[in-house]
Design an enzyme around this catalytic site. Structure first.
Site, PDB file in Angstrom:
ATOM      1  N   LYS A  41       0.858  -1.183   0.000  1.00 10.80           N
ATOM      2  CA  LYS A  41       0.000   0.000   0.000  1.00 10.80           C
ATOM      3  C   LYS A  41       0.896   1.235   0.000  1.00 10.80           C
ATOM      4  O   LYS A  41       1.647   1.475   0.944  1.00 10.80           O
ATOM      5  CB  LYS A  41      -0.921   0.025   1.220  1.00 10.80           C
ATOM      6  CG  LYS A  41      -1.716   1.322   1.340  1.00 10.80           C
ATOM      7  CD  LYS A  41      -2.690   1.306   2.501  1.00 10.80           C
ATOM      8  CE  LYS A  41      -3.950   0.557   2.132  1.00 10.80           C
ATOM      9  NZ  LYS A  41      -5.016   0.738   3.140  1.00 10.80           N
ATOM     10  N   ASP A 139      -9.644   3.897  13.134  1.00  8.64           N
ATOM     11  CA  ASP A 139     -10.419   4.031  11.900  1.00  8.64           C
ATOM     12  C   ASP A 139     -11.098   2.715  11.554  1.00  8.64           C
ATOM     13  O   ASP A 139     -10.931   2.186  10.451  1.00  8.64           O
ATOM     14  CB  ASP A 139      -9.506   4.487  10.753  1.00  8.64           C
ATOM     15  CG  ASP A 139     -10.288   5.008   9.554  1.00  8.64           C
ATOM     16  OD1 ASP A 139     -11.424   5.498   9.759  1.00  8.64           O
ATOM     17  OD2 ASP A 139      -9.770   4.938   8.432  1.00  8.64           O
TER      18      ASP A 139
END
Length: 465
Positions: A41, A139
């Site tokens: 990522k 999150d």
């Protein structure tokens, strides 16, 4: 611009782009050194940031990724490495053939309550272990919940949202997280902590059950953030045990929310059709044996200490029971470690944890059963049920056993721990001292295992006080 075939850090060859999210682009890649498939990522840095701010963001991402790499759990995506490429941090993680909860609901619509509970129990299991390590996710959203074809759910991006500054600016300052799933206190500018993860898990499961987040949606993130900070959620249309559990996870007051351990116990019970244990906030009489927080800078360390002191009365939970099951609705196939709850179903722990003895030594009406309900590499979680088999009330109790060599209790709730060498005694807390005739109560603990210690049988002694 990063392209297919590009080599990252002299080691990771990009094969194909598999997704793009708010925090970066995800690639399927080949680790040429270890000859394995990984996910890379490439984290996004604010395009408008100056050179100094961009450099600080990269360093922050490196620090947060090192914290995330400490999370080792069957229901959490494992972080292998963090490297820099073209001035941007790249996170190297395990590759999982799966789709996000958001994608799953887009294809199939809202899930059944039992499916939602199974996914939730798996997520709560990973988050409870992270909280034990002092790690806050910050999150928890449907986009960060990945589900495989066999129903295994894994949580991604521990702490990474904070690292790259993902969030929304409000009058209270910089907010980290996805607005629709933020806890009200975080929307008001407070630091995210363990109770805010509980709320975000509840909001994510609400989405899976109802098809939308608890505060609705809005193209204007500021307006949505204000709604989260000021308004009450819309109660779920579904009724039943799961809806009741979700409403407890979504309490506006963080002090009224259960811990993640208690959330796991409740969600597991719903998934298995068992009675849901109490989600009452822990009261005085519980005791935290030890608690660890990751090292941070001076400012964050002070804030973290304040948070720990404020939360010390709420960090403990009711004992957990049961485990997660496979979730029938999902995506493409994958290989992953079996969920730790599978060991609990047979009343036998993994190699490095203790096994149970359902026929423990008993007092007059006092009986105790020790059960490993969750395990991971180097640690495990236990529920001890205290039963009163006599018709008269039990007005106080204690449970004793010998701790196997190499095992250490790090956390205990709903009781008071006394330990001398390997001899362990847990006495009741004030609020669970009385056990009605033919009734029961419980306490729980988390322990670590040092070295390659074989499983041993645990024999309990339960005594009336």
């Amino acid at each position: 611009m990063t392209d297919e075939g590009e080599l990252i850090a002299g080691r990771y060859r990009l094969v194909s782009r598999v997704g793009r999210g708010s925090m970066g682009v995800v690639w399927r890649a080949h680790d040429e050194r270890l000859d394995r498939v990984v996910a890379v990522k490439q984290l996004l840095i604010d395009a408008g940031a100056d050179e100094a701010d961009a450099e600080e963001a990269v360093l922050r991402a490196m620090r947060e990724a090192r914290v995330a790499a400490r999370v080792r759990h069957p229901h959490a995506i494992m972080v292998h490495d963090i490297v820099a490429h073209q001035g941007k941090p790249c996170l190297v993680m395990e590759f999982l053939e799966a789709e996000s909860l958001t994608e799953l609901l887009t294809r199939h619509g809202p899930l059944r309550p039992d499916q939602v509970a199974r996914v939730g129990a798996q997520m709560a299991s990973a988050l409870a272990m992270a909280h034990q390590e002092g790690i806050v996710h910050r999150d928890v959203t449907p986009a960060n919940v990945l589900i495989t074809s066999d129903g295994t759910a894994k949580l991604a991006d521990f702490g990474i949202s904070r690292a790259v500054g993902e969030g929304t600016v409000t009058g209270s300052g910089f907010i980290v997280g996805t607005p629709a799933y933020l806890a009200p206190e975080v929307a008001n500018g407070e630091l995210a902590d363990f109770p805010s993860d509980v709320f975000s898990l509840g909001a994510t499961l609400y989405f899976a059950l109802e098809g939308g987040p608890p505060y609705g949606t809005d193209e204007n993130p500021i307006a949505l953030l204000q709604r989260v900070a000021r308004e009450e959620i819309v109660p779920p249309l579904h009724h039943g045990p799961l809806a009741d559990v979700l409403m407890r996870l979504l309490e506006r007051d963080p002090g009224e929310r259960p811990t993640m351990l208690a959330a796991h116990a409740a969600l597991s019970a719903v998934a298995e059709g068992r009675p849901v244990p109490s989600l009452a906030v822990p009261r005085q009489g519980t005791r935290l044996v030890s608690f660890r927080r990751p090292r941070m800078g001076r400012r964050l360390a002070v804030a973290a200490m304040i948070g720990v002191l404020a939360l010390c009365g709420t960090i403990l939970a009711n004992a957990m029971s049961g485990g997660t099951q496979q979730h029938p609705g999902s995506a493409a196939g994958a290989q992953q470690a079996p969920p730790p709850e599978s060991t609990a179903q047979t009343s036998t722990s993994a190699t490095e944890t203790e096994s149970t003895d359902p026929d423990a030594v008993q007092g007059a009406g006092c009986q105790a059963q020790y059960r490993v309900i969750n395990s991971w590499q180097g640690g495990y979680q236990v529920e001890v049920t205290v039963r009163n088999d006599a018709p008269a009330n039990l007005n106080g109790w204690s449970v004793s056993w010998s701790l196997p060599d190499g095992h250490q209790i790090n956390n205990l709730w709903d009781g008071t721990l006394r330990q001398r060498g390997s001899s362990v005694t847990v006495t009741n807390a004030n609020y669970n001292a009385v056990v009605k005739g033919h009734g029961s109560t419980s306490f729980g603990l988390v322990a670590t295992v040092h070295g390659n210690r074989p499983a041993k049988q645990v024999v309990l002694t339960c005594q009336e006080l």
